[in-house]
Design an enzyme around this catalytic site. Structure first.
Site, PDB file in Angstrom:
ATOM      1  N   GLY A 265      -4.465  26.443   8.570  1.00  0.00           N
ATOM      2  CA  GLY A 265      -5.376  26.946   7.467  1.00  0.00           C
ATOM      3  C   GLY A 265      -6.819  27.051   8.196  1.00  0.00           C
ATOM      4  O   GLY A 265      -7.326  27.885   7.877  1.00  0.00           O
TER       5      GLY A 265
ATOM      6  N   HIS B  57       5.815  18.072   3.375  1.00  0.00           N
ATOM      7  CA  HIS B  57       4.828  18.703   4.380  1.00  0.00           C
ATOM      8  C   HIS B  57       5.817  19.542   5.484  1.00  0.00           C
ATOM      9  O   HIS B  57       5.334  20.555   5.701  1.00  0.00           O
ATOM     10  CB  HIS B  57       4.112  17.958   4.938  1.00  0.00           C
ATOM     11  CG  HIS B  57       2.588  18.452   5.472  1.00  0.00           C
ATOM     12  ND1 HIS B  57       2.076  19.201   4.845  1.00  0.00           N
ATOM     13  CD2 HIS B  57       2.573  18.485   6.911  1.00  0.00           C
ATOM     14  CE1 HIS B  57       1.033  19.708   5.730  1.00  0.00           C
ATOM     15  NE2 HIS B  57       1.142  19.328   6.935  1.00  0.00           N
TER      16      HIS B  57
ATOM     17  N   HIS C   2      -0.082  26.811   8.229  1.00  0.00           N
ATOM     18  CA  HIS C   2       0.304  25.777   7.664  1.00  0.00           C
ATOM     19  C   HIS C   2      -0.445  24.521   8.094  1.00  0.00           C
ATOM     20  O   HIS C   2      -0.732  24.577   9.181  1.00  0.00           O
ATOM     21  CB  HIS C   2       1.665  25.421   7.988  1.00  0.00           C
ATOM     22  CG  HIS C   2       2.478  24.091   7.546  1.00  0.00           C
ATOM     23  ND1 HIS C   2       2.827  23.273   8.458  1.00  0.00           N
ATOM     24  CD2 HIS C   2       2.646  23.848   6.373  1.00  0.00           C
ATOM     25  CE1 HIS C   2       3.139  22.274   7.800  1.00  0.00           C
ATOM     26  NE2 HIS C   2       3.151  22.466   6.613  1.00  0.00           N
ATOM     27  N   SER C   3      -1.053  23.968   6.816  1.00  0.00           N
ATOM     28  CA  SER C   3      -1.707  22.753   7.453  1.00  0.00           C
ATOM     29  C   SER C   3      -2.691  22.948   8.295  1.00  0.00           C
ATOM     30  O   SER C   3      -3.875  23.829   7.749  1.00  0.00           O
ATOM     31  CB  SER C   3      -0.960  21.698   7.909  1.00  0.00           C
ATOM     32  OG  SER C   3      -1.302  20.455   7.923  1.00  0.00           O
ATOM     33  N   TYR C   4      -3.012  22.503   9.526  1.00  0.00           N
ATOM     34  CA  TYR C   4      -4.109  22.794  10.279  1.00  0.00           C
ATOM     35  C   TYR C   4      -4.286  24.119  10.539  1.00  0.00           C
ATOM     36  O   TYR C   4      -5.245  25.020  10.694  1.00  0.00           O
ATOM     37  CB  TYR C   4      -3.705  21.811  11.682  1.00  0.00           C
ATOM     38  CG  TYR C   4      -4.436  22.651  12.937  1.00  0.00           C
ATOM     39  CD1 TYR C   4      -6.015  22.706  13.196  1.00  0.00           C
ATOM     40  CD2 TYR C   4      -3.581  23.263  13.870  1.00  0.00           C
ATOM     41  CE1 TYR C   4      -6.157  23.187  14.252  1.00  0.00           C
ATOM     42  CE2 TYR C   4      -3.947  23.815  15.014  1.00  0.00           C
ATOM     43  CZ  TYR C   4      -5.521  23.642  15.263  1.00  0.00           C
ATOM     44  OH  TYR C   4      -6.105  24.329  16.353  1.00  0.00           O
TER      45      TYR C   4
END
Lengths: 242, 242, 242
Positions: free
Chosen positions: A79, A222, A75-77
């Site tokens: 990735g 998010h 998720h998010s970072y």
């Protein structure tokens, strides 16, 4: 069918905050683990932990638990972290699932994909915070968890931890661009996610860097982990299956 | 109110695969027919059948069944065919419904609206296939039917037929640009359809070529006919009504 | 919690047409008022009423009812009016909610944000209508209320009133750009709203002019007030809460 999922949290989070979604995914019959990355654990060094440290801690986790055919979701970072981890140890990973996550080109850092106004803000916060960055509450409330009421937005905010900023500025080392990787890839897009502005969006701007990939979408911000864990769990299951 | 719908399939399909959606549309009270176009029937010549042949077979179908006030819906490649058919015989058609379908400018071919990487792939497949093009299973599974599980994705794939590639390269003849046509026009957009990449999307890139048109959206992939026929049937009914 | 909402209608409307949504919002526990702006009341001068007149009538309404901590929502043209009203009298307003609404830069008029083809159409209609503009039925039916059946589309159309065109061409006076305003801001985007074409969309093109803002989305056309008042009421409640 019972599959093995490893869910990798984003910046400012630990594995604990995504446990409610993991629990829904387990109810669908899967094995689900939610490690906390190096840099986000209690007592971790926020000044010097970098992207390689975080990715190494994830690879160590996969190795220690001897996991195979892992559906690895970031998720998010997260990735950035699953991308670096696949580059280091692809053999345990069956499919990569990016959940409104950064998809780097070789040599890019997370900040290269973020609006300049956020980079400037993070720079100044990290400079004042000894290398750790925190997210201002107004940004969290309006742009990250826009689908929560104020009570949930506040209680979720209180669970966040200062994030090692070096992980946002370390350039990723990848032997091949991601679109060439011979592994299944999916992108989950939460449709009301404005953590990146929709003029510079997660999808399709970053998702299409995966090359051939499977798109799954669901409503949510998010921080749908807090606001609708059942929905994000179902989306991850559709993204992660063969 | 009972309306008459003719549903025109896309490339690699016949009328049979969209029958489940047609059946849902009938349950809403309408008369619905699903012809199979020239070029996609068993035994049709895949090497030489072109866009005009396919459109002529559709016009013949409307004539043979003596259909009037037809709500003519075309899916994907079917958008080329209904456009050419309206140019040839507008008098039987009350409304055109494009369902994630190509909307050509006069003189364009289908391949003109497709990413170059797909054109190159199709070129090489057709060259090896005596003028017939097939869709590789990985692309089908990830980009066309992303909302199916593997069992459905595979069983649906086995129903496809080789497609006459000449229909993708024939430039369409239209006496007027579509946006000037004095007929009702609708566009149905399945929101997770990545058969065209979302950076080069069906809507609004192609839909707005209709001029004044009615937008209807629903969840689903390019192959929602297999994954959620009830939903696409409802969307078509909203798009096709007066 | 009981909050105070003032819902500001768009062009061609009065407060009465958004009463069904207001009633749903009241059922959620809130106080809701729907004034009709100067220029849209029976007998108002359609030739000379301008944007300042409309905004002044809104400020007068807030003052006369002695409203405080108002969640001020504006639909479409109403975005111009709530922006001008906040500039004139910010002290009564707790949060601004733009519902597929225009978000002007200082010195812009509504027409500056609209496709040139619409401006040309409005110019000619207003010239023939003594300064009042009406919306042609085909545009209303296909692009404004695409999610209605023909009966509802027609009955809703009959409730519209001629709109004073000067409000579309008056340039707004704002002491500060909106993104700098120290007030909560939200944007509600109805996803099938094609009153502005999706190639020149409400969101993110206009929404991001708010600076930090909260995005809320729901299905529906520009005229969801008629087609699904419960859904737009829930969206406004999520957008308007603290």
């Amino acid at each position: 069918m019972s599959d093995t999922y490893v869910l990798v949290h984003g910046a400012w989070h630990t594995g604990r905050e995504i446990e409610p979604a993991a629990e829904h995914l387990r109810q669908l019959g899967h094995t689900v683990l939610c490690p906390t990355l190096a840099g986000n654990r209690a007592g971790d060094d926020r000044s010097h932990t970098g992207l390689n440290d975080a990715a190494q801690s994830l690879c160590d986790f996969l190795h220690e638990h001897d996991l195979h055919d892992v559906r690895l979701a970031g998720h998010s970072y997260g990735g950035m972290v699953i991308s670096r981890a696949y580059d280091m140890a692809p053999e345990r990973i069956r499919r990569l699932v990016y959940v409104n996550a950064f998809v780097p080109l070789p040599g890019e850092c997370l900040n290269d994909m973020v609006p300049p106004v956020y980079v400037g803000l993070f720079d100044s916060i990290a400079a004042a915070g000894n290398g750790a960055v925190v997210l201002p509450l107004p940004i969290w409330r309006e742009a990250f968890i826009n689908d929560a009421d104020l009570v949930l937005a506040t209680s979720a905010y209180e669970q966040l931890n200062p994030h090692p900023y070096k992980t946002f500025t370390d350039k990723i080392s990848l032997k091949q661009p991601i679109h060439e990787w011979p592994v299944g890839k999916s992108y989950v897009n939460c449709q009301q996610d404005t953590a990146l502005p929709h003029s510079l969006p997660w999808h399709p701007r970053l998702s299409e860097r995966l090359g051939l990939f499977r798109l799954v979408e669901c409503p949510g911000s998010h921080e749908v982990w807090f606001t609708d864990p059942a929905t994000i769990a179902r989306a991850i299951a559709v993204a992660g299956r063969d």
